[in-house]
Scaffold this motif. Structure first.
Motif, short mmCIF file in Angstrom:
data_model
loop_
_atom_site.label_atom_id
_atom_site.label_comp_id
_atom_site.label_asym_id
_atom_site.label_seq_id
_atom_site.Cartn_x
_atom_site.Cartn_y
_atom_site.Cartn_z
N THR A 1 0.82 -1.21 0.00
CA THR A 1 0.00 0.00 0.00
C THR A 1 0.86 1.26 0.00
N THR A 2 2.06 1.17 0.57
CA THR A 2 2.96 2.32 0.54
C THR A 2 3.43 2.59 -0.89
N ILE A 3 3.71 1.55 -1.64
CA ILE A 3 4.11 1.73 -3.04
C ILE A 3 2.96 2.38 -3.82
N LEU A 4 1.73 2.00 -3.52
CA LEU A 4 0.57 2.63 -4.16
C LEU A 4 0.55 4.14 -3.86
N ALA A 5 0.81 4.48 -2.60
CA ALA A 5 0.83 5.89 -2.23
C ALA A 5 1.95 6.63 -2.96
N TYR A 6 3.10 5.98 -3.09
CA TYR A 6 4.22 6.61 -3.81
C TYR A 6 3.83 6.88 -5.27
N TYR A 7 3.13 5.93 -5.87
CA TYR A 7 2.72 6.14 -7.26
C TYR A 7 1.78 7.35 -7.36
N TYR A 8 0.82 7.42 -6.45
CA TYR A 8 -0.13 8.54 -6.48
C TYR A 8 0.59 9.88 -6.31
N ILE A 9 1.57 9.92 -5.41
CA ILE A 9 2.33 11.16 -5.17
C ILE A 9 3.13 11.54 -6.42
N ALA A 10 3.82 10.57 -7.00
CA ALA A 10 4.60 10.84 -8.21
C ALA A 10 3.69 11.29 -9.35
N GLU A 11 2.52 10.65 -9.49
CA GLU A 11 1.58 11.00 -10.55
C GLU A 11 1.05 12.43 -10.36
N THR A 12 0.79 12.81 -9.11
CA THR A 12 0.31 14.16 -8.82
C THR A 12 1.34 15.21 -9.22
N ASN A 13 2.61 14.94 -8.93
CA ASN A 13 3.66 15.89 -9.31
C ASN A 13 3.88 15.92 -10.81
N LEU A 14 3.67 14.79 -11.48
CA LEU A 14 3.73 14.78 -12.93
C LEU A 14 2.59 15.61 -13.51
N ALA A 15 1.41 15.50 -12.91
CA ALA A 15 0.27 16.30 -13.34
C ALA A 15 0.56 17.79 -13.17
N TYR A 16 1.29 18.13 -12.09
CA TYR A 16 1.67 19.52 -11.88
C TYR A 16 2.56 20.02 -13.02
N LEU A 17 3.55 19.22 -13.42
CA LEU A 17 4.45 19.62 -14.50
C LEU A 17 3.70 19.73 -15.82
N LYS A 18 2.69 18.88 -16.01
CA LYS A 18 1.94 18.88 -17.26
C LYS A 18 1.01 20.09 -17.39
N ARG A 19 0.85 20.85 -16.31
CA ARG A 19 0.10 22.10 -16.44
C ARG A 19 0.82 23.08 -17.34
N THR A 20 2.15 22.94 -17.41
CA THR A 20 2.97 23.86 -18.20
C THR A 20 3.51 23.19 -19.46
N LEU A 21 3.96 21.95 -19.32
CA LEU A 21 4.58 21.23 -20.43
C LEU A 21 3.69 20.11 -20.92
N LYS A 22 3.71 19.86 -22.20
CA LYS A 22 3.06 18.67 -22.74
C LYS A 22 4.06 17.53 -22.66
N LEU A 23 3.69 16.49 -21.93
CA LEU A 23 4.60 15.36 -21.73
C LEU A 23 3.92 14.07 -22.16
N PRO A 24 3.73 13.88 -23.45
CA PRO A 24 3.03 12.68 -23.93
C PRO A 24 3.80 11.41 -23.59
N GLY A 25 3.06 10.43 -23.09
CA GLY A 25 3.67 9.14 -22.78
C GLY A 25 4.33 9.07 -21.42
N PHE A 26 4.42 10.20 -20.69
CA PHE A 26 5.11 10.20 -19.40
C PHE A 26 4.32 9.46 -18.32
N ASP A 27 2.99 9.44 -18.44
CA ASP A 27 2.18 8.70 -17.47
C ASP A 27 2.52 7.21 -17.52
#
Length: 517
Positions: free
Chosen positions: A378-404
């Motif tokens: 479950t901790t690994i699941l939380a890590y994924y969610y946190i990393a995904e949230t920060n990737l979503a933050y970067l994608k507000r400015t940059l288009k990052l196709p395939g990064f998900d």
């Protein structure tokens, strides 16, 4: 590789970071008038209030996601490492960092709520968001987001899965040794790694709702079961308990391994375990559907108690009460206390497994494997969610196709690699990730306080409304002088027409002005 990682950790985890963690906790404890004590009952009430929505999860689900990140291998192998390298006194410093860290956890999680956004139909938030909006420093937010994606997507998953792999090997043996490009690996670890990756893939491709649904069932059940087993071990050795408690407090100030070691390892493993100040909790906090930002801050503050004062303490008492530990000295192969074989690694679940096995033969090894699987998974699941949230933050400015997809693949690869490799390497990488995030987040929330004090203002506003006896809480950031909280500005504008007539407005206004002043 190990020596390079150790050198980096020596810089990151210098005494400066240890004092920063403790100092920030004390600072916010004083500013909030020890909110972790004053509003303990309110934390408990809020824990079971509130509902999820199409855009957000409930307070309890957010707590479960956050706890899934906090309750992991650090509660089992991490506590063992703290004792193994810092002596029994390290447990005392874990308690200290948890108590003070509860105020830090309130602050960062309230900030996560205040500055959250609605992104692609769901709430998103975290340090990167509040660094940009409250500090006005987008470059700092980007540094945190990138560091967090690397830490949670690459460095930290391996620590969690490594604990599962080691526990499985201790319980079931190594099996056949297979020669691979990564070296000679045990069949047990390979099969464990494959199993983890398959189940993990199914859940992370389902999004935050599936993660929340899974963790809200698994985490409370497993934590409660673990504490029951721990209490059984303690009850069967009750005569030794006073001596253990005495050793914890005595060794905290005159420890066998040196006071610096006890403080250092206690704080390091305390921060790793409860994550207060690390900046991970605000991500889950921001996803919650609440009426006021302070509410989720209080709920997240309570999670630190659950993690360290309950689960970590349970592990520590089991290990110390059964004597299932060694204390390493300054040199290689030197022990200040040696109760177990010298080859048993402190950075592993072996101490905990041995402790349970001594009291409950035939139960200890398989139970710790099961506990570690669910805690770490479950901790690994939380890590994924946190990393995904920060990737979503970067994608507000940059288009990052395939990064998900790349993030998912990288995390799965890191999980597999961590399961089959050595514990010291995995923990070293994990410590780098935790340390980097802690440095950036704690410095950031301290700067934010001196700019506008948003978390403290939100707490005063919430307490004023609570004292006034309002039936429906509201949050008006503009009135409190909080800038950048666009989500709450829009929400308040929609609510104001319906709610103002129901509230004792004049009395509330006076109370708010008095409290905020």
């Amino acid at each position: 590789m190990q020596s390079i990682i150790d050198s980096i950790n020596g810089i990151i985890w210098s005494p400066a970071l240890i004092y920063l963690c403790l100092g920030a906790g004390l600072f916010y404890s004083i500013l909030t008038r020890f909110v972790q004590v004053r509003l303990f009952g309110e934390m408990w009430r809020l824990l079971f209030s509130g509902n999820s929505s199409d855009k957000g999860i409930s307070s309890f689900q957010a707590l479960a996601v956050s706890l899934s990140g906090r309750v992991g291998t650090g509660n089992i192998a991490g506590v063992a490492a703290a004792i193994g390298f810092g002596g029994p006194g390290a447990v005392f410093w874990m308690w200290v960092v948890a108590f003070l860290g509860a105020a830090t956890a309130y602050t960062e999680s309230a900030l996560g709520q205040i500055y959250k956004e609605e992104h692609e139909g769901q709430y998103r938030g975290g340090p990167a968001f509040y660094f940009e909006k409250a500090m006005g420093q987008k470059w700092f937010a980007w540094i945190f987001a990138i560091a967090t994606i690397i830490a949670c997507g690459v460095m930290l998953p391996g620590v969690q899965s490594n604990g599962i792999g080691n526990a499985a090997e201790l319980a079931f043996g190594t099996g056949d040794i297979i020669s691979t490009t990564m070296g000679d690996l045990s069949l047990t670890k390979i099969m464990t790694a494959i199993s983890i990756v398959l189940v993990l893939s199914f859940i992370i491709f389902g999004g935050v709702k599936r993660i929340a649904s899974f963790t809200q069932v698994v985490v409370p059940f497993m934590a409660l079961t673990y504490i029951v087993i721990a209490c059984s071990v303690i009850a069967l050795n009750l005569d030794a308990l006073p001596g253990v408690i005495s050793a914890i407090f005595t060794d905290a100030f005159t420890p066998m391994a040196g006071m610096g070691a006890a403080i250092g390892w206690g704080v390091k493993r305390g921060v790793y375990s409860n994550e207060a100040g690390q900046g991970t909790g605000p991500h889950a906090a921001a996803a919650a559907e609440v009426d006021h930002p302070a509410q989720q801050g209080l709920v997240q503050s309570f999670s630190v108690y659950i993690d360290t004062l309950f689960v970590c303490s349970a592990t520590a008492f089991m290990i110390l009460i059964t004597g299932a530990y060694n204390v390493h000295g300054a040199g290689e192969g030197i022990f200040l206390v040696q109760n177990l074989a010298s080859e048993i690694a402190a950075n592993s679940p072996a101490y905990t497994q041995t402790a349970v096995e001594q009291v409950l033969p035939g139960v200890g090894k398989p139970f710790i494997v099961l506990a570690l699987f669910f805690f770490s998974f479950t901790t690994i699941l939380a890590y994924y969610y946190i990393a995904e949230t920060n990737l979503a933050y970067l994608k507000r400015t940059l288009k990052l196709p395939g990064f998900d997809f790349l993030l998912k693949f990288t995390l799965l690869a890191a999980t597999f690699y961590g399961t089959v490799k050595t514990a010291n390497l995995a923990w070293g990488l994990g410590d780098i990730g935790v340390g980097l995030m802690a440095w950036l987040n704690i410095i950031g929330i301290l700067i934010i306080f001196f700019i506008s004090k948003p978390a403290v203002k939100a707490l005063k506003d919430y307490e004023a409304q609570r004292k006034a006896g309002v039936k429906e809480y509201t949050f008006n950031p503009e009135k409190l002088g909080i800038k950048g909280a666009d989500f709450w500005v829009k929400r308040y504008a929609k609510q104001s027409g319906k709610s103002q007539a129901k509230q004792p407005e004049k009395e509330l206004e006076k109370e708010l002005e008095k409290e905020i002043a």
